[in-house]
Design a protein around this motif. Structure first.
Motif, PDB file in Angstrom:
ATOM      1  N   THR A  88       1.870   2.200   0.458  1.00 50.74           N
ATOM      2  CA  THR A  88       0.744   2.325   1.384  1.00 50.74           C
ATOM      3  C   THR A  88      -0.381   1.363   1.003  1.00 50.74           C
ATOM      4  O   THR A  88      -0.989   0.730   1.876  1.00 50.74           O
ATOM      5  CB  THR A  88       0.217   3.766   1.400  1.00 50.74           C
ATOM      6  N   ALA A  89      -0.668   1.247  -0.287  1.00 50.62           N
ATOM      7  CA  ALA A  89      -1.708   0.328  -0.742  1.00 50.62           C
ATOM      8  C   ALA A  89      -1.352  -1.108  -0.369  1.00 50.62           C
ATOM      9  O   ALA A  89      -2.218  -1.897   0.037  1.00 50.62           O
ATOM     10  CB  ALA A  89      -1.903   0.448  -2.252  1.00 50.62           C
ATOM     11  N   THR A  90      -0.073  -1.460  -0.491  1.00 46.57           N
ATOM     12  CA  THR A  90       0.374  -2.807  -0.133  1.00 46.57           C
ATOM     13  C   THR A  90       0.218  -3.052   1.357  1.00 46.57           C
ATOM     14  O   THR A  90      -0.224  -4.121   1.789  1.00 46.57           O
ATOM     15  CB  THR A  90       1.844  -3.008  -0.559  1.00 46.57           C
ATOM     16  N   VAL A  91       0.579  -2.042   2.169  1.00 51.03           N
ATOM     17  CA  VAL A  91       0.401  -2.159   3.622  1.00 51.03           C
ATOM     18  C   VAL A  91      -1.073  -2.386   3.951  1.00 51.03           C
ATOM     19  O   VAL A  91      -1.423  -3.273   4.746  1.00 51.03           O
ATOM     20  CB  VAL A  91       0.913  -0.891   4.339  1.00 51.03           C
ATOM     21  N   ILE A  92      -1.949  -1.607   3.350  1.00 53.26           N
ATOM     22  CA  ILE A  92      -3.375  -1.700   3.638  1.00 53.26           C
ATOM     23  C   ILE A  92      -3.912  -3.074   3.261  1.00 53.26           C
ATOM     24  O   ILE A  92      -4.656  -3.701   4.033  1.00 53.26           O
ATOM     25  CB  ILE A  92      -4.155  -0.589   2.902  1.00 53.26           C
ATOM     26  N   PHE A  93      -3.534  -3.569   2.090  1.00 56.67           N
ATOM     27  CA  PHE A  93      -4.058  -4.864   1.654  1.00 56.67           C
ATOM     28  C   PHE A  93      -3.571  -5.997   2.561  1.00 56.67           C
ATOM     29  O   PHE A  93      -4.369  -6.819   3.035  1.00 56.67           O
ATOM     30  CB  PHE A  93      -3.645  -5.153   0.210  1.00 56.67           C
TER      31      PHE A  93
END
Length: 335
Positions: A257-262
């Motif tokens: 999820t953090a990768t998607v957001i970034f």
């Protein structure tokens, strides 16, 4: 001095150049002002004590880790730049390629990052190549960035189950753009269609067509494979940095999820055409963090830190490398 050198520049041309310079500076500082105004408003609305409290929780070593992950991204993508340059026929040492690539980050703050094409200036000075011969290099570099970001974003969306965030269309668009740029026949057709629609600027379009033909050097799987691997590792490092930061701030967000957001925020900010994606990337990141359960003051603090350790760190490192790249291009001629 040659006859051409002795001809004075027309006052109208000088005036036009000055107007463009003032316009670019006004645009940049306008974006900065809007960003700072919005940031001040958010801090005021969410409570500056809470936001400042989250920032103070971070230790120096944690900031160091975030900066190191960003530097890993820059160096890996710099190696990719060198790899693509060698494929184009540029026999520059790796240290020069890294200096050119990182020095170009100083121009990230120009609209649509067009200023990063200063790298071509350094290369043409050192090699004697024409701009047309070197132009495919930054195009391929951007293409593999888009492709890798699209691929990583697509996989991360699948793993996180966040397809409703609208990241899938962005990922597909990035991959499609990369395919077009690295396929000379498609790119030449696109250039011809644009010229046919405008019927203007025949010489620039001819140069673009010539550059498009050279893109075939990068469509071989022996090039696309290593270039995509390097790009993927570099951008995954940045997604991991955001994950670590959120973990340190107590936000329960998965690595996927953090990768998607970034990546989604970075691509969304780039689509605005603003210098460095200012405003668009920050707003998107804060909204997505809040949607995934992060308190607003945590989302604001995390966005502030990650943008400092990515965008502004890149600009700072680029500013340090820029004068060395400029001086080197004035003194050296390799080919």
């Amino acid at each position: 001095m040659t006859l051409v050198d002795s001809i004075p520049t027309p006052p109208a041309a000088v005036s036009g150049t000055h107007r463009r310079a003032w316009r670019d500076r006004a645009l940049f500082w306008g974006f900065i002002a809007l960003f700072l105004f919005g940031l001040f408003g958010l801090v005021t609305a969410t409570g500056w004590q809470e936001t400042w409290g989250e920032l103070r929780k971070l230790a120096i070593w944690q900031i160091g880790v975030l900066l190191a992950l960003s530097m890993i991204n820059y160096l890996i993508r710099g190696v990719r730049w060198h790899f693509l340059a060698r494929r184009l026929g540029l026999d520059l040492p790796l240290r020069y390629s890294l200096l050119h690539f990182i020095g170009g980050f100083a121009m990230t703050i120009t609209p649509a990052r067009i200023g990063e094409f200063v790298r071509l200036r350094w290369i043409t000075r050192m090699t004697g190549w024409t701009v047309e011969r070197v132009t495919p290099l930054p195009l391929a570099d951007r293409a593999f960035d888009m492709a890798a970001m699209g691929l990583v974003l697509g996989v991360a969306v699948f793993l996180s189950g966040k397809g409703s965030m609208g990241a899938t269309p962005i990922a597909l668009t990035a991959i499609a753009g990369a395919i077009i740029i690295t396929r000379p026949k498609l790119l030449i057709k696109l250039v011809e269609v644009l010229f046919g629609a405008l019927h203007r600027w025949p010489r620039p379009f001819a140069r673009l067509r010539q550059a498009a033909r050279s893109m075939g050097r990068f469509s071989d799987t022996r090039v696309t494979g290593p270039a995509l691997i390097l790009s993927t590792v570099g951008w995954m490092a940045e997604g991991f940095a955001l994950y670590l930061l959120l973990h340190w701030m107590g936000a329960e967000v998965s690595l996927a999820t953090a990768t998607v957001i970034f990546l989604f925020s970075t691509l969304a900010g780039g689509l605005t055409g603003a210098p460095g994606g200012l405003g668009g990337a920050e707003a998107t990141m804060m909204v997505l963090l809040a949607m995934n359960g992060a308190p607003l003051h945590v989302a604001l603090a995390a966005t502030t830190v990650i943008r400092i350790t990515t965008l502004w760190f890149a600009i700072a490192v680029g500013a340090l490398a820029f004068p060395f790249a400029e001086a080197l291009s004035n003194k050296s001629k390799i080919l």
